[in-house]
Design a protein around this motif. Structure first.
Motif, PDB file in Angstrom:
ATOM      1  N   ILE A  83     -12.081  -9.430   5.600  1.00 33.97           N
ATOM      2  CA  ILE A  83     -12.508  -9.866   6.923  1.00 33.97           C
ATOM      3  C   ILE A  83     -12.319  -8.746   7.959  1.00 33.97           C
ATOM      4  O   ILE A  83     -13.275  -8.284   8.569  1.00 33.97           O
ATOM      5  N   GLU A  84     -11.060  -8.318   8.124  1.00 34.12           N
ATOM      6  CA  GLU A  84     -10.777  -7.413   9.238  1.00 34.12           C
ATOM      7  C   GLU A  84     -11.432  -6.036   9.053  1.00 34.12           C
ATOM      8  O   GLU A  84     -12.150  -5.564   9.938  1.00 34.12           O
ATOM      9  N   LEU A  85     -11.171  -5.394   7.901  1.00 38.04           N
ATOM     10  CA  LEU A  85     -11.714  -4.047   7.719  1.00 38.04           C
ATOM     11  C   LEU A  85     -13.242  -4.013   7.751  1.00 38.04           C
ATOM     12  O   LEU A  85     -13.812  -3.173   8.449  1.00 38.04           O
ATOM     13  N   LEU A 126      -1.131  -0.269   9.621  1.00 42.20           N
ATOM     14  CA  LEU A 126       0.285  -0.624   9.771  1.00 42.20           C
ATOM     15  C   LEU A 126       0.622  -0.972  11.218  1.00 42.20           C
ATOM     16  O   LEU A 126       1.399  -1.882  11.472  1.00 42.20           O
ATOM     17  N   LEU A 127       0.041  -0.217  12.141  1.00 43.73           N
ATOM     18  CA  LEU A 127       0.397  -0.434  13.549  1.00 43.73           C
ATOM     19  C   LEU A 127      -0.234  -1.687  14.143  1.00 43.73           C
ATOM     20  O   LEU A 127       0.002  -2.009  15.297  1.00 43.73           O
ATOM     21  N   THR A 128      -1.081  -2.376  13.366  1.00 44.22           N
ATOM     22  CA  THR A 128      -1.665  -3.612  13.908  1.00 44.22           C
ATOM     23  C   THR A 128      -1.093  -4.843  13.237  1.00 44.22           C
ATOM     24  O   THR A 128      -1.573  -5.938  13.464  1.00 44.22           O
ATOM     25  N   ARG A 129      -0.075  -4.697  12.383  1.00 42.62           N
ATOM     26  CA  ARG A 129       0.467  -5.903  11.744  1.00 42.62           C
ATOM     27  C   ARG A 129       1.946  -5.745  11.446  1.00 42.62           C
ATOM     28  O   ARG A 129       2.478  -4.651  11.438  1.00 42.62           O
ATOM     29  N   GLY A 130       2.556  -6.905  11.237  1.00 38.07           N
ATOM     30  CA  GLY A 130       3.944  -6.925  10.813  1.00 38.07           C
ATOM     31  C   GLY A 130       4.880  -6.321  11.842  1.00 38.07           C
ATOM     32  O   GLY A 130       4.525  -6.172  13.007  1.00 38.07           O
ATOM     33  N   PRO A 175      -4.592   4.165   7.230  1.00 34.95           N
ATOM     34  CA  PRO A 175      -3.433   3.345   6.849  1.00 34.95           C
ATOM     35  C   PRO A 175      -2.438   3.176   7.999  1.00 34.95           C
ATOM     36  O   PRO A 175      -1.886   2.094   8.194  1.00 34.95           O
ATOM     37  N   MET A 176      -2.245   4.240   8.776  1.00 34.90           N
ATOM     38  CA  MET A 176      -1.308   4.126   9.878  1.00 34.90           C
ATOM     39  C   MET A 176      -1.829   3.136  10.918  1.00 34.90           C
ATOM     40  O   MET A 176      -1.065   2.323  11.445  1.00 34.90           O
ATOM     41  N   ILE A 203      -7.688  14.295   4.587  1.00 34.11           N
ATOM     42  CA  ILE A 203      -6.286  14.044   4.971  1.00 34.11           C
ATOM     43  C   ILE A 203      -6.227  13.111   6.174  1.00 34.11           C
ATOM     44  O   ILE A 203      -5.439  12.163   6.205  1.00 34.11           O
ATOM     45  N   VAL A 204      -7.080  13.364   7.175  1.00 34.91           N
ATOM     46  CA  VAL A 204      -7.037  12.548   8.396  1.00 34.91           C
ATOM     47  C   VAL A 204      -7.355  11.086   8.075  1.00 34.91           C
ATOM     48  O   VAL A 204      -6.616  10.179   8.463  1.00 34.91           O
TER      49      VAL A 204
END
Lengths: 213, 249, 380
Positions: B167-169, B79-83, B75-76, B68-69
């Protein structure tokens, strides 16, 4: 809830003080031990992977398990709490102190030596002040961890806010069970944040302006 | 074993030393269990079947929480590093850091009092507890990727998704995995608290040991929880060393 | 743009291009209009903050223009999908910008991979390009970037930019991160490649000498992306349009003119050469007959290996490959300024000259100084 707090105001304050005090005393002890070992380790360089490995293993051992292991030797009460809290508090401080002391630029030490400073003077006047911000970061990490460890220590009847949580647990269904758990948990968060603020202030005051971030 | 030789000395010490330590202590405990003079209660609590059962429960809790973690925090972090969601990063990280000051036992008890006892409440509280290290490391890892490389990748015509996954991951994997290992170890240790809210696990031995003043049971529980945590740490380090992209030093 | 082989580049047109960042009073690029002819190399130079990099990145839409049009081969770049567009434009950045977790071959094969080339074709292409930038494929294709020197990384970066054979290549300070000698080499190699491929190259640099050496045209930009001068190197050196351009070029210096003259414009001398494996006594006899103290060793593909004195050669009975890094080689398209630099580290009073890697002769110090003297006399 407000009535609950109102009735036990003095007790809550006293327990918060106890909790903070246990953590602070352990932290002071841990800083002395951690920095001391770090000095040894950075003097004899080959030891540092071993020290890092040992602190990694130490951090892996769960606090609840450690308290369980200590209990038969120390009995119930304040002593196992202090030992357990200090044990954990040492590890991040040790790790950061090793990193901090090792990362002091060799050129600076060289130039200090060139000006006639001996090893003692270099440590107190050059290496420790330069490594201090990193060590302080370690102390802050330790402080936060210690708060939680101290709460668990309550299970073996140590002092502080922890017992409120366990009182809440053991009186489940009772009128005040939730109040106890909330006050215990939130109280620890408040004490932790206060202590962290204090440590930030302390770090600012004790760090040379020249290297402050 | 080329990978092991390339690992740093701390990793090498732990990768070789940990299984030895775990093995020695475990065998020691098994021998003690076989020869020790135990009373009825102790013997009943420490039968191989019951110990294995508790270990299994413990592992299930840790595994479910980890899934779960990782499934939520990574994913969170992305999300918090883009857009547009990037702006939420500072407040969320601030909140998460402050939340980390909450003692795990307090969270477990509180949630149990609010939601009831049992497995899923234990999983929920432990998940909250282990969330931050994975989230923080995902963000740190992604932010640590050299911006000029990201731009080079976009300049070559990679879509945002391709930049992220190719690239990033991959470049952030070592840092993210360190976070996952930290979370796993925290979970293996904190899993012992599940016993307080009737969710089973090796914590039961410690708790029963204390309540019934049976030090042998208490110490057995403590040793087994510690060994489990060490084993998790070992597996975590092994995975880290062997999954690190080859070109990264 | 297709993935088929294109022999020449495409024309790039910038029409009234403006880039304005929100919250900033002055536009970063203000009304820039410019035509880059197909197959030419145009160098963007200017002080920092002049908008040269911004202008470059608007061509592949890493930065979106606020207004204006950019046409490649007559097509407006904004009508295409940005990622599709970028796959058809080569992009080379400072230091190479190689992905550290991918091998050299994987890095070069990135864009072909995005274009869904067959694996085999991608692999062959990587080998071909490694060869073109002077790296042995069998040695380097499976290495990781950190196992390469700065110059080698930059070579791979150039190879990656060429991978899908794009008609247009954008370069952002491509050789800014390497030492001067390596930089000169890389510039020579780029000139060789360009002589063969005729791409349209737009290259940002802060080094006016590099601009003069590599550029068919140079664009000097002022603050806000306004054009100070856009012309050939010769014109810019001899007739700067205003004080700004003159200051930027550092005009008046006779030495700058050296950057305009190429090695091939001067006469080369041809000292005695020999090949690896030849008998030393024979070679020495040949050299002494010609009245020379040194010979040049070539390999089987006519590449120069070393320039040695006869006394050094006599240490062995047959000519051997000295396996040393050569610093005294210049391409025939190199500038005289480069040639002089190389001669400074030579103990033979000259530099070996190559064409496409093959030895074609030696440019001597005397020839160069003689040329400068006669040029000065002719002027006064």
């Amino acid at each position: 809830m407000i009535r609950f707090i109102d009735e036990r105001w003095a007790d809550i304050l006293f327990r918060s003080y106890q909790h903070g005090s246990l953590v602070i005393q352990s932290l002071i002890l841990a800083t002395l031990i951690g920095v001391g070992i770090a000095v040894l380790v950075t003097t004899y360089r080959g030891l540092s992977p071993a020290a890092n490995a040992i602190s990694a293993v130490g951090l892996t051992i769960p606090s609840f398990a450690l308290l369980g292991l200590l209990l038969p030797f120390t009995g119930i009460g304040v002593v196992p709490s202090v030992i357990a809290v200090t044990f954990y508090a040492v590890l991040p401080i040790l790790r950061n102190a090793v990193v901090g002391l090792q990362s002091v630029d060799g050129g600076i030490i060289e130039s200090a030596r060139g000006q006639g400073m001996n090893a003692m003077t270099i440590f107190w006047r050059v290496r420790l002040p330069l490594a201090w911000p990193v060590i302080m970061t370690g102390i802050r990490v330790s402080a936060q961890m210690s708060m939680g460890v101290a709460a668990i220590a309550a299970y073996v009847l140590g002092p502080g806010l922890g017992p409120y949580i366990f009182t809440g647990l053991s009186t489940v269904g009772g009128a005040n069970a939730l109040n106890y758990a909330v006050v215990g948990t939130v109280g620890i968060i408040v004490v932790a944040l206060l202590l962290d603020a204090l440590l930030v202030l302390f770090a600012r005051l004790t760090t040379s302006k020249g290297i402050r971030a | 074993m080329g990978r092991l030789a390339a690992a740093d000395r701390e990793d090498r010490l732990l990768l070789i030393g940990l299984p030895i330590l775990i093995g020695v202590v475990l065998i020691g405990w098994i021998i003690w269990r076989a020869v020790a003079d135990l009373d009825d209660i102790e013997a009943r609590l420490l039968t191989p079947a019951s110990v294995l059962e508790l270990t299994w429960q413990h592992l299930v809790i840790v595994a479910v929480c980890t899934v779960i973690v990782v499934g939520t925090a990574v994913p969170m972090g992305i999300l918090l590093t883009r857009g547009p969601t990037r702006k939420l990063s500072p407040p969320i990280m601030g909140l998460a850091n402050a939340g980390q000051a909450a003692p795990v036992i307090g969270v477990i008890v509180l949630l149990a009092l609010l939601l009831g006892f049992g497995f899923w409440v234990a999983v929920l509280s432990l998940t909250i507890y282990a969330f931050l290290p994975v989230l923080a490391n995902t963000i740190t890892g992604l932010k640590g990727v050299d911006r000029s490389l990201v731009e080079a990748a976009r300049g070559m015509g990679m879509s945002d998704m391709q930049v992220l996954f190719r690239i990033e991951l991959p470049m952030a994997v070592p840092v993210i995995l360190t976070g996952v290992r930290t979370a796993l170890v925290l979970l293996a240790g904190a899993g012992a608290f599940a016993a307080f809210i009737d969710a089973g696990g090796l914590g039961e031995l410690i708790q029963t040991g204390i309540v019934m003043f049976r030090y042998s049971v208490l110490v057995s529980g403590a040793i087994l929880v510690a060994l489990l945590a060490l084993a998790v740490e070992w597996v975590g380090r092994l995975v880290e060393v062997y999954t690190k992209p080859k070109g990264l030093s | 743009m297709t993935e088929n082989h294109t022999d020449t580049g495409a024309q790039i047109e910038l029409i009234d291009v403006v880039k304005r960042y929100p919250g900033q009073e002055n536009a970063a690029v203000d009304d820039l209009s410019l035509t880059v002819p197909a197959g030419e190399t145009v160098m963007f130079v200017g002080p920092s903050g002049c908008g040269k990099t911004t202008s470059l990145k608007m061509i592949n839409r890493l930065i979106e223009p606020t207004s204006g049009q950019i046409l490649i081969d007559g097509e407006d770049v904004t009508t295409k999908d940005a990622t599709e567009l970028r796959r058809s434009i080569g992009y080379v950045i400072q230091g190479g910008g190689l992905m550290p977790h991918m091998t050299v071959a994987e890095n070069i094969g990135l864009v072909p991979g995005l274009l869904k080339w067959e694996k085999r074709r991608t692999r062959d292409r990587a080998d071909e390009l490694l060869d073109m930038v002077g790296l042995d494929p069998s040695t380097y294709r499976d290495r990781y970037p950190r196992e390469l020197s700065g110059g080698q990384q930059q070579r791979v970066g150039v190879a990656r930019g060429l991978a899908a054979d794009p008609p247009v290549i954008l370069m952002d300070e491509p050789f800014g991160a390497v030492d001067p000698i390596t930089r000169q080499r890389l510039q020579d190699e780029l000139m060789n490649i360009q002589a063969e491929l005729h791409k349209t190259i737009v290259c940002v640099t802060h080094d006016i000498d590099e601009a003069i050496k590599l550029g068919d045209r140079i664009l000097i930009l002022k603050q806000g992306g306004r054009i100070a001068q856009y012309d050939t190197p010769e014109q810019i050196l001899s007739a700067p349009s205003d004080d700004f351009a003159a200051d930027f070029v550092g005009s008046g210096s006779k030495l700058k003119q050296l950057s305009l003259l190429r090695v091939r414009d001067l006469e080369l001398v041809r000292p005695v050469t020999c090949r690896v494996g030849e008998d030393v006594d024979e070679v020495v006899a040949r050299a002494e007959e010609a009245g020379e103290q040194s010979v040049i060793i070539l390999d089987e593909r006519d590449r120069p290996l070393e320039w040695v004195f006869l006394r050094t050669l006599r240490r062995h009975s047959t000519v051997t490959d000295p396996e040393r890094e050569l610093h005294t080689v210049v391409d025939h398209r190199s500038t005289l300024a480069d040639a002089l630099d190389s001669m400074l580290v030579s103990s033979h009073g000259g530099a070996m000259v190559t064409e496409g890697g093959r030895y074609i002769g030696v440019i001597s110090y005397d020839t160069v100084t003689e040329h400068i003297r006669s040029a000065q006399n002719g002027e006064s």
